[in-house]
Design a protein around this motif. Structure first.
Motif, PDB file in Angstrom:
ATOM      1  N   ALA A 158       0.834  -1.207   0.000  1.00 24.65           N
ATOM      2  CA  ALA A 158       0.000   0.000   0.000  1.00 24.65           C
ATOM      3  C   ALA A 158       0.869   1.257   0.000  1.00 24.65           C
ATOM      4  CB  ALA A 158      -0.935   0.004   1.211  1.00 24.65           C
ATOM      5  N   PHE A 159       2.015   1.177   0.675  1.00 24.40           N
ATOM      6  CA  PHE A 159       2.936   2.312   0.704  1.00 24.40           C
ATOM      7  C   PHE A 159       3.483   2.579  -0.697  1.00 24.40           C
ATOM      8  CE2 PHE A 159       7.302   3.884   0.889  1.00 24.40           C
ATOM      9  CZ  PHE A 159       7.166   5.021   1.674  1.00 24.40           C
ATOM     10  N   ILE A 160       3.909   1.528  -1.399  1.00 26.80           N
ATOM     11  CA  ILE A 160       4.465   1.691  -2.748  1.00 26.80           C
ATOM     12  C   ILE A 160       3.384   2.164  -3.727  1.00 26.80           C
ATOM     13  CG2 ILE A 160       5.464   0.443  -4.711  1.00 26.80           C
ATOM     14  CD1 ILE A 160       7.473   1.061  -2.486  1.00 26.80           C
ATOM     15  N   ARG A 161       2.192   1.599  -3.620  1.00 25.09           N
ATOM     16  CA  ARG A 161       1.094   2.039  -4.503  1.00 25.09           C
ATOM     17  C   ARG A 161       0.788   3.505  -4.282  1.00 25.09           C
ATOM     18  NH1 ARG A 161      -1.300  -2.678  -3.021  1.00 25.09           N
ATOM     19  NH2 ARG A 161      -2.737  -1.585  -1.649  1.00 25.09           N
ATOM     20  N   GLY A 162       0.723   3.908  -3.029  1.00 24.03           N
ATOM     21  CA  GLY A 162       0.421   5.297  -2.716  1.00 24.03           C
ATOM     22  C   GLY A 162       1.488   6.246  -3.213  1.00 24.03           C
ATOM     23  N   ILE A 170       3.536   7.677 -11.296  1.00 23.82           N
ATOM     24  CA  ILE A 170       4.464   6.725 -11.902  1.00 23.82           C
ATOM     25  C   ILE A 170       3.740   5.408 -12.146  1.00 23.82           C
ATOM     26  CG2 ILE A 170       6.563   5.357 -11.509  1.00 23.82           C
ATOM     27  CD1 ILE A 170       7.615   7.676  -9.821  1.00 23.82           C
ATOM     28  N   ASP A 171       3.836   4.910 -13.359  1.00 20.64           N
ATOM     29  CA  ASP A 171       3.237   3.620 -13.696  1.00 20.64           C
ATOM     30  C   ASP A 171       4.265   2.524 -13.445  1.00 20.64           C
ATOM     31  OD1 ASP A 171       1.926   1.444 -14.690  1.00 20.64           O
ATOM     32  OD2 ASP A 171       1.917   2.099 -16.791  1.00 20.64           O
ATOM     33  N   ILE A 172       4.017   1.690 -12.433  1.00 19.22           N
ATOM     34  CA  ILE A 172       4.973   0.621 -12.120  1.00 19.22           C
ATOM     35  C   ILE A 172       4.479  -0.732 -12.623  1.00 19.22           C
ATOM     36  CG2 ILE A 172       6.152   1.743 -10.219  1.00 19.22           C
ATOM     37  CD1 ILE A 172       4.314   0.408  -8.281  1.00 19.22           C
ATOM     38  N   PHE A 194       1.014  -5.961  -8.844  1.00 23.82           N
ATOM     39  CA  PHE A 194       0.165  -6.272  -7.696  1.00 23.82           C
ATOM     40  C   PHE A 194      -0.942  -7.255  -8.076  1.00 23.82           C
ATOM     41  CE2 PHE A 194       1.633  -1.853  -6.980  1.00 23.82           C
ATOM     42  CZ  PHE A 194       2.356  -2.059  -5.817  1.00 23.82           C
ATOM     43  N   ASN A 195      -1.289  -8.127  -7.129  1.00 22.52           N
ATOM     44  CA  ASN A 195      -2.455  -8.992  -7.282  1.00 22.52           C
ATOM     45  C   ASN A 195      -3.721  -8.197  -7.006  1.00 22.52           C
ATOM     46  OD1 ASN A 195      -1.180 -11.588  -7.787  1.00 22.52           O
ATOM     47  ND2 ASN A 195      -0.421 -11.465  -5.677  1.00 22.52           N
ATOM     48  N   GLU A 196      -4.867  -8.805  -7.272  1.00 21.74           N
ATOM     49  CA  GLU A 196      -6.143  -8.119  -7.043  1.00 21.74           C
ATOM     50  C   GLU A 196      -6.335  -7.763  -5.576  1.00 21.74           C
ATOM     51  OE1 GLU A 196      -9.469 -10.192  -8.649  1.00 21.74           O
ATOM     52  OE2 GLU A 196      -8.768 -10.052 -10.730  1.00 21.74           O
ATOM     53  N   ASP A 197      -5.771  -8.568  -4.681  1.00 19.98           N
ATOM     54  CA  ASP A 197      -5.919  -8.278  -3.252  1.00 19.98           C
ATOM     55  C   ASP A 197      -4.921  -7.224  -2.768  1.00 19.98           C
ATOM     56  OD1 ASP A 197      -3.511  -9.615  -3.203  1.00 19.98           O
ATOM     57  OD2 ASP A 197      -4.171 -11.227  -1.867  1.00 19.98           O
ATOM     58  N   GLY A 198      -4.116  -6.688  -3.710  1.00 17.96           N
ATOM     59  CA  GLY A 198      -3.181  -5.623  -3.362  1.00 17.96           C
ATOM     60  C   GLY A 198      -1.782  -6.094  -3.026  1.00 17.96           C
ATOM     61  N   SER A 199      -1.567  -7.412  -2.936  1.00 18.54           N
ATOM     62  CA  SER A 199      -0.243  -7.930  -2.612  1.00 18.54           C
ATOM     63  C   SER A 199       0.653  -7.925  -3.850  1.00 18.54           C
ATOM     64  CB  SER A 199      -0.360  -9.354  -2.058  1.00 18.54           C
ATOM     65  OG  SER A 199      -0.947 -10.224  -3.019  1.00 18.54           O
ATOM     66  N   TYR A 200       1.942  -8.084  -3.619  1.00 13.47           N
ATOM     67  CA  TYR A 200       2.888  -8.143  -4.735  1.00 13.47           C
ATOM     68  C   TYR A 200       2.678  -9.434  -5.533  1.00 13.47           C
ATOM     69  CZ  TYR A 200       5.569  -4.380  -2.464  1.00 13.47           C
ATOM     70  OH  TYR A 200       5.964  -3.190  -1.904  1.00 13.47           O
ATOM     71  N   ALA A 217      10.983  -2.990  -9.805  1.00 13.26           N
ATOM     72  CA  ALA A 217       9.864  -2.138 -10.236  1.00 13.26           C
ATOM     73  C   ALA A 217       9.242  -1.425  -9.043  1.00 13.26           C
ATOM     74  CB  ALA A 217       8.817  -2.972 -10.963  1.00 13.26           C
ATOM     75  N   ALA A 218       9.146  -2.133  -7.925  1.00 12.92           N
ATOM     76  CA  ALA A 218       8.564  -1.533  -6.716  1.00 12.92           C
ATOM     77  C   ALA A 218       9.447  -0.419  -6.168  1.00 12.92           C
ATOM     78  CB  ALA A 218       8.340  -2.605  -5.653  1.00 12.92           C
TER      79      ALA A 218
END
Length: 331
Positions: A23-27, A34-36, A40-46, A60-61
């Motif tokens: 969530a920190f990296i997504r935010g 930035i498009d990384i 991420f999976n649908e549940d938000g995990s890597y 990438a992260a």
């Protein structure tokens, strides 16, 4: 009901960027537009498929981590998570590759931000952090020399060790000896990732070619029991990351992980998370899963925590302070 989650813990093998909550990296990526990519999976995990894909997702992260202030925020986020699992003291791998592109001036700025965050975390969460500078093996020996210069110029205090991570199948450890010698001459203690993807000979190379007093992972030594006994006799400490090894398919389950047999044969094993959000783990979960796998009780975990503290690269005063807390908690 056991109290493993509340037990004080010592962690020696943690990658700072690899411990970044998704969530920190997504935010951060959203803040910077930035498009990384689809990491991420649908549940938000890597999301990754194997170790080599994991390395790509890891890099990438790191893309949104663009400056010292980002690493200040990252360090606080990581240490808050660690402290929630009962970690009193942690050592984290830091790569100048990701902190200023191995430029010494930029590295100093990143390091200043990280140490400021560590100081705040110690005050707010009661966790102490030290850094191990780590070149990326698959970036090659020449870039490792630049990393070693960054390490040598900032050795002491917060920076206590030097190691190597990345793709273990890239090159030979002896190719990096110049960098390790420079770090050692600067007073830094030595560890090295070995025996995760390569077999026992790689562990021997870390011990004999690089003079490593600690080995990151080291679990493939179990394929050579003479080496296991040598590790025990020499007192080399293994930074074992069971959840990481299971998540990446090196072993099919905690029960089949060799940490139990190594402990029984007198090897100084420690428990670590490696890149915890990638592998859906925490230090508290590692303790619980090892308890279930080997029926280890609190006394075993207390012994392992003491082993880890003894093997920590920090100064004697810091060790003494942490030891008092450990002893009070463990009676």
């Amino acid at each position: 009901m056991n109290n493993l989650s509340k037990m004080p813990k010592i962690e020696l093998h943690l990658h700072l960027e690899g411990a970044a909550p998704p969530a920190f990296i997504r935010g951060l990526a959203k803040e910077k537009n930035i498009d990384i990519g689809g990491i991420f999976n649908e549940d938000g995990s890597y999301r990754f498929t194997n170790f080599w894909n994991f390395l790509k997702v890891y890099e990438a992260a790191c893309e949104p981590l663009k400056g010292p202030q980002d690493f200040y925020r990252l360090t606080l986020a990581v240490l808050e998570e660690s402290a929630a699992s009962g970690v009193l003291y942690s050592e984290t791998f830091l790569s100048p590759d990701f902190c200023g592109g191995r430029d010494l001036g930029a590295w100093r700025e990143y390091l200043h931000a990280i140490t400021e965050a560590a100081t705040k975390a110690e005050k707010d969460f009661g966790i102490t952090l030290r850094g191990i500078v780590t070149p990326i093996r698959h970036f090659g020996p020449e870039k490792a020399r630049e990393t070693a210069r960054c390490a040598a110029e900032t050795a002491g205090g917060f920076i206590t060790g030097f190691g190597i991570g990345g793709d273990e199948k890239s090159g030979e450890l002896k190719d990096f000896l110049w960098s390790f010698d420079m770090a050692r001459e600067a007073g830094l203690r030595i560890t090295a990732h070995a025996g995760e993807w390569k077999g026992p000979d790689e562990v021997r190379a870390a011990m004999n070619d690089l003079g490593a007093e600690r080995i990151g992972h080291g679990v493939r030594a179990i394929e050579d029991m003479a080496l296991v006994d040598e590790i025990a006799e020499r007192g080399v400490v293994l930074e074992v990351c069971p959840g990481s090894n299971v998540a990446l398919g090196i072993y099919s389950s905690f029960r089949k992980h060799p940490i139990g047999e190594m402990y029984d044969r007198g090897v100084k094993v420690t428990i670590n998370t490696d890149d915890p959000p990638f592998f859906h783990t925490t230090m508290a979960r590692e303790y619980e899963m090892l308890h279930q796998a080997f029926d280890w009780d609190e006394a075993v975990f207390a012994t392992i925590a003491r082993t880890a503290l003894d093997a920590a690269f920090c100064d004697a005063d810091t060790k003494t302070r942490i030891l008092k807390t450990l002893e009070q908690a463990n009676g």
